[in-house]
Design a protein around this motif. Structure first.
Motif, mmCIF file in Angstrom:
data_model
loop_
_atom_site.group_PDB
_atom_site.id
_atom_site.type_symbol
_atom_site.label_atom_id
_atom_site.label_comp_id
_atom_site.label_asym_id
_atom_site.label_seq_id
_atom_site.Cartn_x
_atom_site.Cartn_y
_atom_site.Cartn_z
ATOM 1 N N ALA A 32 -5.292 2.932 2.139
ATOM 2 C CA ALA A 32 -4.832 3.805 3.113
ATOM 3 C C ALA A 32 -5.746 4.799 3.470
ATOM 4 C CB ALA A 32 -3.667 4.252 2.301
ATOM 5 N N PRO A 33 -6.545 4.718 4.413
ATOM 6 C CA PRO A 33 -7.747 5.530 4.747
ATOM 7 C C PRO A 33 -7.345 6.882 5.275
ATOM 8 C CG PRO A 33 -7.576 4.013 6.092
ATOM 9 C CD PRO A 33 -6.556 3.546 5.282
ATOM 10 N N HIS A 34 -6.003 7.130 5.811
ATOM 11 C CA HIS A 34 -5.473 8.119 6.104
ATOM 12 C C HIS A 34 -5.022 9.245 4.904
ATOM 13 C CE1 HIS A 34 -4.753 6.732 10.603
ATOM 14 N NE2 HIS A 34 -6.285 7.088 10.382
ATOM 15 N N GLY A 35 -5.037 8.630 3.643
ATOM 16 C CA GLY A 35 -4.664 9.535 2.743
ATOM 17 C C GLY A 35 -3.250 9.972 2.678
ATOM 18 N N THR A 36 -2.950 11.062 2.050
ATOM 19 C CA THR A 36 -1.665 11.620 1.687
ATOM 20 C C THR A 36 -1.867 13.123 2.018
ATOM 21 O OG1 THR A 36 -1.757 12.099 -0.615
ATOM 22 C CG2 THR A 36 -1.230 9.742 0.100
ATOM 23 N N ALA A 37 -0.959 13.987 1.703
ATOM 24 C CA ALA A 37 -0.898 15.400 1.500
ATOM 25 C C ALA A 37 -1.938 15.878 0.577
ATOM 26 C CB ALA A 37 0.426 16.116 1.530
ATOM 27 N N TYR A 38 -2.299 15.061 -0.415
ATOM 28 C CA TYR A 38 -2.956 15.282 -1.808
ATOM 29 C C TYR A 38 -4.506 15.124 -1.710
ATOM 30 C CZ TYR A 38 1.615 16.607 -3.519
ATOM 31 O OH TYR A 38 3.027 17.000 -3.803
ATOM 32 N N THR A 39 -4.725 14.097 -0.806
ATOM 33 C CA THR A 39 -5.845 13.382 -0.722
ATOM 34 C C THR A 39 -6.280 12.793 0.567
ATOM 35 O OG1 THR A 39 -7.442 11.732 -1.776
ATOM 36 C CG2 THR A 39 -5.182 11.245 -1.764
ATOM 37 N N PRO A 40 -7.326 12.926 1.125
ATOM 38 C CA PRO A 40 -7.892 12.195 2.276
ATOM 39 C C PRO A 40 -7.845 11.008 2.393
ATOM 40 C CG PRO A 40 -9.719 13.341 1.392
ATOM 41 C CD PRO A 40 -8.823 13.875 0.501
ATOM 42 N N TRP A 41 -8.127 10.176 1.233
ATOM 43 C CA TRP A 41 -8.311 8.891 1.281
ATOM 44 C C TRP A 41 -7.736 8.344 0.130
ATOM 45 C CZ3 TRP A 41 -10.307 4.665 -1.274
ATOM 46 C CH2 TRP A 41 -10.620 3.653 -0.666
ATOM 47 N N VAL A 42 -7.072 7.140 0.126
ATOM 48 C CA VAL A 42 -6.587 6.662 -1.184
ATOM 49 C C VAL A 42 -6.399 5.056 -0.833
ATOM 50 C CG1 VAL A 42 -4.167 6.664 -0.607
ATOM 51 C CG2 VAL A 42 -4.701 7.071 -2.858
ATOM 52 N N SER A 43 -6.683 4.387 -2.268
ATOM 53 C CA SER A 43 -6.264 2.891 -2.372
ATOM 54 C C SER A 43 -5.046 2.613 -3.205
ATOM 55 C CB SER A 43 -7.311 2.116 -2.717
ATOM 56 O OG SER A 43 -7.872 2.592 -4.128
ATOM 57 N N LEU A 44 -4.161 1.678 -2.911
ATOM 58 C CA LEU A 44 -2.923 1.516 -3.839
ATOM 59 C C LEU A 44 -3.107 0.111 -4.429
ATOM 60 C CD1 LEU A 44 -0.512 2.083 -0.728
ATOM 61 C CD2 LEU A 44 -1.355 3.756 -2.470
ATOM 62 N N PRO A 45 -2.589 -0.002 -5.625
ATOM 63 C CA PRO A 45 -2.672 -1.287 -6.400
ATOM 64 C C PRO A 45 -1.484 -2.024 -5.519
ATOM 65 C CG PRO A 45 -1.590 0.490 -7.778
ATOM 66 C CD PRO A 45 -2.154 1.219 -6.412
ATOM 67 N N ARG A 46 -1.719 -3.391 -5.680
ATOM 68 C CA ARG A 46 -0.744 -4.172 -4.873
ATOM 69 C C ARG A 46 -0.465 -5.524 -5.520
ATOM 70 N NH1 ARG A 46 -1.674 -6.157 1.303
ATOM 71 N NH2 ARG A 46 -3.366 -7.142 0.085
ATOM 72 N N LEU A 47 0.892 -6.175 -5.590
ATOM 73 C CA LEU A 47 1.170 -7.446 -6.088
ATOM 74 C C LEU A 47 1.724 -8.099 -5.070
ATOM 75 C CD1 LEU A 47 3.073 -6.322 -9.302
ATOM 76 C CD2 LEU A 47 0.954 -6.729 -9.209
ATOM 77 N N THR A 48 1.506 -9.301 -5.146
ATOM 78 C CA THR A 48 1.746 -10.371 -3.956
ATOM 79 C C THR A 48 2.646 -11.699 -4.900
ATOM 80 O OG1 THR A 48 -0.260 -11.596 -3.923
ATOM 81 C CG2 THR A 48 0.093 -9.899 -2.492
ATOM 82 N N GLY A 49 3.463 -12.177 -4.073
ATOM 83 C CA GLY A 49 4.165 -13.389 -4.383
ATOM 84 C C GLY A 49 4.732 -14.223 -3.593
ATOM 85 N N ASP A 50 5.034 -15.404 -3.925
ATOM 86 C CA ASP A 50 5.904 -16.356 -3.071
ATOM 87 C C ASP A 50 7.244 -16.565 -3.051
ATOM 88 O OD1 ASP A 50 3.297 -17.195 -2.138
ATOM 89 O OD2 ASP A 50 3.184 -18.406 -3.858
#
Length: 592
Positions: free
Chosen positions: A527-545
């Motif tokens: 998430a390159p636009h970040g949040t109100a707390y950080t200018p840049w962030v990555s998120l853990p993600r799970l995927t499934g069928d």
């Protein structure tokens, strides 16, 4: 901003005493008045204009700072002669309302026709009521008549269908107080109180209108205006017991560092989040001990001052810590952050009040609290509060379910993370992916909430929306279980189209997201636009069928350490043997 020395004896947690609150009010006023128009009717603060335009923004700057000055003067008198400036501005602003010049205020119209002046009329009226002996009673009769004529626009036009009805209510309360009440003011007050009864959902919670919008407006508007009105009139607070109930919940909305939960709209009002706590202390409609009330009040104020909410010009910026456009709404202008002035209601308590003389207390014990009325589950652990949202969506009953709203649509919010920007990967989100399009969660249908000894749960269902379309029969049923720092997120997908998949993201911070059942993939998304707390962030993600009706279970932790949970035939099991069982049709959540 010049503040007195900290008092760590009386206030061991924040160092702030009443003198700090007075100093902050004076500092904000002094800086804001540097941007006044020549006739003092507008405070044209620097920054991008709101959707209402710069003339309305200038009125907003005047009205909202007037509210801070009014609380300060009502509590301590006027040693800095703030009210001389506001008296001059009242005179200049109401001479020729609607004229396109440097001083004239916009006229008050309906909410759908440049409606922002109606909002500001309430701050003007409340400020006048609070400071009546110093200001209103000293105005000449012609100026009083002009001010009344301008204010009455709020009584004659249609508010937005939410807390806005309390703006003409507040205007009418002032006019009644100064002997100018009539059938028109009575109608405005009766209508607002009638709607307020219909919006009350129990446990201290009002919906902000006919839908399911539950957020900080509950405290800084829906409770504040009627309770303060009764207090100023010297009448028993009919709504006081509801405020007392609300504060039982609101006290848990702040982290150990003073941060409010980053949830809902108008977050640029910042420490206005504690206004209901201060009001409850003033009126006595509170379950909180005075030392704890002050800890919450001063904790929030200090949190924002320490993190750059006031810029180097002494102005409250549009944002959260510092400037942050995604935190704002289309109606936010340079004067908007000064609704934070409502927090200064605490100054109505004099210096010898227990709110200021009691030793500051803290209550940072781990807590789980279910709130069935709004559909919330509050989880406080390690000084950080998480809110699991299974009931507040900020959609009116007649509105279509459309674009994502990061301030409400996420499954979880906290006091140390913000939602990712609208055009980035969504944090704490469960999406059905069909035809390459990720669904959003808009209208939330609560299914219940409850708590046991050290644990709690909340549940809801929603219809996944793909841009502006929905798949017939597609439905996601969701349950969050919280215990300690652990969150178990369970989703059952019903009616998925062929070839669809699902995704679950975690917190927009250092966090854990572990698959427990149903998931087939695990990665991270940026998430390159970040949040109100950080200018840049990555998120853990799970995927499934998806394969027919499918259940997915994940373990989330806001932090870097997670216990090992197992899914067995008996349910979801913790290492100490504690087990939660979740069944659908009908929904039941039990522990053993």
């Amino acid at each position: 901003m010049k503040l007195p020395p900290e008092d760590r004896t009386l206030s061991p947690h924040t160092g702030y005493a009443r003198a700090h609150w007075v100093a902050v009010a004076d500092g904000l006023l002094d800086a804001a008045w540097r941007w006044a128009s020549p006739g003092k009717a507008r405070l044209d603060l620097p920054g991008p204009a709101s959707a209402s335009g710069v003339r309305s923004d200038g009125l907003e700057g005047f009205a909202r700072t007037f509210l801070a000055a009014a609380f300060r003067v009502a509590g301590d008198g006027d040693p800095h002669n703030w009210l001389e400036r506001y008296a001059a501005g009242l005179d200049a602003g109401t001479r020729t309302p609607g004229r396109d010049d440097a001083e004239s205020w916009p006229v008050i119209l309906g909410h759908d026709v440049a409606g922002q002046p109606m909002v500001e009329s309430a701050s003007v009226a409340l400020g006048l009521r609070l400071t009546r002996p110093w200001l209103w009673d000293r105005l000449d009769s012609r100026t009083q008549d002009r001010v009344e004529a301008w204010l009455r626009g709020a009584l004659r036009h249609t508010p937005a269908p939410n807390n806005w009805y309390l703006f003409p209510f507040t205007v009418a309360g002032f006019l009644d107080d100064v002997g100018r009440g009539d059938a028109e003011t009575a109608r405005a007050r009766d209508r607002a109180l009638e709607l307020l009864e219909g919006w009350y959902r129990g446990d201290g919670w009002y919906a902000d209108g006919d839908g399911r919008a539950f957020d900080y407006y509950n405290g800084w508007a829906l409770h504040l205006y009627p309770v303060l009105d009764a207090h100023l009139a010297g009448k028993p607070a009919h709504h006081g017991e509801r405020l007392r109930e609300h504060l039982n919940s609101l006290r848990l909305w702040f982290g150990a560092d003073g941060a409010p939960l980053h949830f809902g709209r108008s977050l640029t009002y910042r420490f206005a989040a504690v206004s209901a706590i201060g009001l409850g202390a003033v009126t006595g409609d509170t379950p909180l001990r005075p030392g704890l009330s002050r800890r919450l009040l001063s904790g929030a104020l200090k949190y924002f001052l320490d993190r750059g909410a006031v810029d180097d010009r002494g102005i409250l910026s549009l944002g959260w810590h510092g400037p942050h456009p995604p935190t704002t709404q289309f109606y936010s202008g340079p004067g908007s952050p000064y609704w934070a002035s409502k927090a200064f209601a605490c100054l109505l308590a004099p210096a010898d009040h227990p709110l200021w003389t009691s030793t500051e207390e803290s209550d940072d014990t781990d807590t789980i609290r279910a709130e069935p009325a709004p559909g919330f589950l509050l989880q406080k652990a390690d000084g950080v509060v998480r809110l699991h949202n299974h009931g507040s969506d900020h959609l009116r009953p007649h509105e279509a379910e459309s674009a994502d709203d990061p301030h409400y649509s996420r499954f979880a919010y906290s006091t140390c993370t913000g939602p990712t920007a609208k055009d980035n990967a969504a944090d704490n989100h469960f999406a059905v992916v069909a035809g390459g399009v990720r669904s959003v969660r808009r209208r939330i249908h609560p299914l219940g909430a409850g708590q046991g000894d050290g644990w709690g749960w909340a549940a809801s269902w929603h219809r996944p929306i793909f841009k502006t379309a929905a798949v017939p029969g597609l439905r996601v049923e969701s349950v969050t279980v919280a215990r300690g720092r652990d969150e178990v997120r369970v989703h059952r997908v019903v009616g998925a189209p062929p070839g669809a998949t699902v995704e679950q993201t975690g917190w927009a911070a250092e966090s854990v997201l572990k698959p427990l059942s149903g998931w087939t993939g695990q990665d991270e998304v940026r998430a390159p636009h970040g949040t109100a707390y950080t200018p840049w962030v990555s998120l853990p993600r799970l995927t499934g069928d998806l394969d027919g009706t499918t259940v997915f279970i994940a373990h989330a932790v806001l932090g870097t350490e997670a216990t090992d949970l197992d899914v067995t035939e008996e349910g979801i099991r913790w290492p100490d043997g504690f087990t939660v069982r979740i069944t659908f049709d009908p929904l039941e959540v039990t522990a053993g």
